[in-house]
Design a protein around this motif. Structure first.
Motif, PDB file in Angstrom:
ATOM      1  N   PRO A 195       0.827  -1.211   0.000  1.00 36.93           N
ATOM      2  CA  PRO A 195       0.000   0.000   0.000  1.00 36.93           C
ATOM      3  C   PRO A 195       0.858   1.256   0.000  1.00 36.93           C
ATOM      4  O   PRO A 195       1.995   1.257   0.476  1.00 36.93           O
ATOM      5  CB  PRO A 195      -0.800  -0.123   1.309  1.00 36.93           C
ATOM      6  N   ALA A 196       0.302   2.319  -0.566  1.00 36.92           N
ATOM      7  CA  ALA A 196       0.986   3.612  -0.515  1.00 36.92           C
ATOM      8  C   ALA A 196       0.953   4.145   0.915  1.00 36.92           C
ATOM      9  O   ALA A 196       0.300   3.574   1.802  1.00 36.92           O
ATOM     10  CB  ALA A 196       0.308   4.587  -1.470  1.00 36.92           C
ATOM     11  N   LEU A 197       1.655   5.223   1.147  1.00 37.67           N
ATOM     12  CA  LEU A 197       1.657   5.874   2.453  1.00 37.67           C
ATOM     13  C   LEU A 197       1.229   7.325   2.299  1.00 37.67           C
ATOM     14  O   LEU A 197       1.493   7.960   1.272  1.00 37.67           O
ATOM     15  CB  LEU A 197       3.052   5.813   3.086  1.00 37.67           C
ATOM     16  N   ILE A 198       0.549   7.827   3.305  1.00 39.82           N
ATOM     17  CA  ILE A 198       0.184   9.244   3.349  1.00 39.82           C
ATOM     18  C   ILE A 198       0.828   9.863   4.582  1.00 39.82           C
ATOM     19  O   ILE A 198       0.672   9.355   5.692  1.00 39.82           O
ATOM     20  CB  ILE A 198      -1.347   9.438   3.411  1.00 39.82           C
ATOM     21  N   ARG A 199       1.580  10.919   4.349  1.00 41.96           N
ATOM     22  CA  ARG A 199       2.082  11.699   5.483  1.00 41.96           C
ATOM     23  C   ARG A 199       1.243  12.953   5.566  1.00 41.96           C
ATOM     24  O   ARG A 199       1.273  13.798   4.672  1.00 41.96           O
ATOM     25  CB  ARG A 199       3.556  12.073   5.302  1.00 41.96           C
ATOM     26  N   ARG A 200       0.463  13.046   6.664  1.00 45.66           N
ATOM     27  CA  ARG A 200      -0.391  14.207   6.853  1.00 45.66           C
ATOM     28  C   ARG A 200       0.449  15.418   7.256  1.00 45.66           C
ATOM     29  O   ARG A 200       1.607  15.294   7.677  1.00 45.66           O
ATOM     30  CB  ARG A 200      -1.458  13.920   7.908  1.00 45.66           C
TER      31      ARG A 200
END
Length: 448
Positions: free
Chosen positions: A337-342
């Motif tokens: 899965p991709a990653l999201i950095r908020r």
């Protein structure tokens, strides 16, 4: 000067004709590599005919011809005078004809009566040095308006056909250079320099081929910054590996972002990479749902019968402007899965781990949605990141370490975040890149 020379100076250009003969495709039978492209065109456009042609000084040879059942080579060609391809060669550009009978460019063409051509649309298929070898075209027996989507599909598949031809030439050159290099090593010591030169040439050809499978530049996508880092794996041989990425427009003002990893290396992996890129670009013109487009690629890859079948993993994200930022939808096929950095430093996993493309007929592929807000970043990557390790160690960089890098980094641009990830992996591995590595970051500026 004969009348035919006056009518078709570019068709008869000896340099162009030499490029056509160099493909070694004239008077050869059907091949899946080209038939899969014409079949895809006929399916997507709903036309009874689709062709990959090569045009020499006298005829248009149909290397692939959906709608023509005969395998007799004599039935898979027509004369230059009867061919619509000559217009493409002479104009050095695509030809789009809604009604061949009334269009002044084609109204007197004999194929209107001989083959029932009512509408014709085609793009040049070019050699690596830019000469028009022939066309990739679709033919309808009824008049029709070719839509922007139809034209984009044909343009993309024409590039795919040209890529297949260029791939073969590059692989042949690389193999020839490698053979020369191997032969040179068996000669006397005075031949060492020749061997090194041939090996270097093979490596350069492999590098050139690898680059041709990646987009030459990243497009400007509204509302976001995009940066990418690609590193080739070590190995010391003139091999083409299978990691790839792409960014391209999709239907309904959506943009597609893809990162993938083809199993294996060498010419077959390169062909699978090219097939994946061109198929996804073609289907994205009709559908925006990532899982649907990946499923279409799976169908195409499963239908691509080869002696050396391949599978691939991919993460496909669809981006679209949203009142609060950018709407993102993703599907992962056997890919991490991709990653999201908020913006506040939180790191989230994004995507469900589905089945790899090409393994089974109907893989389970799911989509996941989110909204990226100003200051957020979306990170797609291949396993060259998480499986990075030193040459003398089995310890992997790992997903946890990647999470820590993202959470502890205050980068405010896509480029800086790519640099931070790449530097962390390079430091951990002491510069040893044992596998291809792709790091692609989409960042929403905080000041958006």
């Amino acid at each position: 000067m004969t009348r035919s020379t006056q009518d078709h100076p570019r068709v008869l250009d000896p340099v162009r004709i030499s490029a056509v003969y160099r493909t070694r495709l004239l008077d050869t039978g059907p091949e899946v590599a080209f038939d899969r492209l014409t079949g895809l065109a006929a399916t997507l456009l709903g036309t009874p005919f689709a062709f990959v042609t090569l045009v020499d000084e006298t005829r248009s040879f149909w290397k692939s011809c959906i709608g023509v059942s005969s395998t007799d080579l004599a039935d898979r060609q027509n004369s230059v005078q009867q061919s619509f391809c000559r217009y493409v060669i002479e104009a050095d550009a695509e030809l789009i004809v809604d009604d061949a009978r009334v269009d002044p460019r084609t109204a007197d063409n004999p194929s209107i009566e001989l083959m029932g051509v009512a509408a014709w649309a085609g793009f040049p298929v070019r050699s690596p040095d830019g000469h028009v070898l022939g066309t990739f075209c679709a033919v309808d027996t009824s008049t029709r308006h070719w839509t922007p989507h139809d034209i984009e599909v044909l343009k993309t598949l024409a590039l795919a056909a040209a890529g297949e031809i260029a791939l073969r030439e590059a692989v042949e050159n690389a193999e020839t250079a490698t053979i020369h290099a191997q032969a040179a090593t068996t000669r006397a010591n005075e031949a060492t320099a020749d061997a090194r030169a041939a090996a270097n040439q093979a490596q350069q050809l492999a590098d050139t081929l690898q680059e041709s499978l990646l987009p030459p530049h990243l497009p400007q996508v509204p509302g976001v910054e995009i940066a990418v880092r690609y590193r080739r794996g070590a190995g010391g041989t003139a091999e083409v590996l299978g990691d790839f990425y792409d960014v391209f427009p999709s239907a309904r003002d959506t943009w597609a972002v893809v990162v993938g990893d083809v199993c294996g290396k060498g010419p077959q992996a390169a062909k699978t990479t090219a097939l994946a890129r061109y198929t996804l670009r073609a289907t994205a013109g009709r559908f925006i749902t990532p899982s649907r487009n990946l499923a279409t690629l799976n169908t195409t890859l499963r239908a691509w019968q080869t002696k050396d079948p391949r599978f691939l993993t991919a993460a496909y994200a669809a981006l679209r402007l949203h009142p609060k930022g950018v709407s993102a939808q993703i599907s992962c096929a056997g890919h991490e899965p991709a990653l999201i950095r908020r913006a506040d430093g939180r790191v989230e996993s994004f995507g469900h781990h589905g089945v790899a493309i090409g393994l089974i007929d109907q893989p389970v592929l799911r989509d996941k949605r989110t909204v990226l807000h100003p200051g957020d970043s979306l990170i797609l990557y291949t396993d060259g990141v998480t499986e990075g390790r030193r040459a003398d160690s089995s310890d992997l960089f790992g997903i946890e370490r990647l999470h820590r890098v993202l959470a502890g980094n205050g980068a405010t641009s896509a480029g800086r975040l790519v640099d931070a990830i790449d530097n962390a992996v390079t430091t951990f591995t002491a510069g040893h890149v044992h596998d291809d590595t792709v790091i692609l970051v989409i960042h929403l500026p905080a000041s958006r």
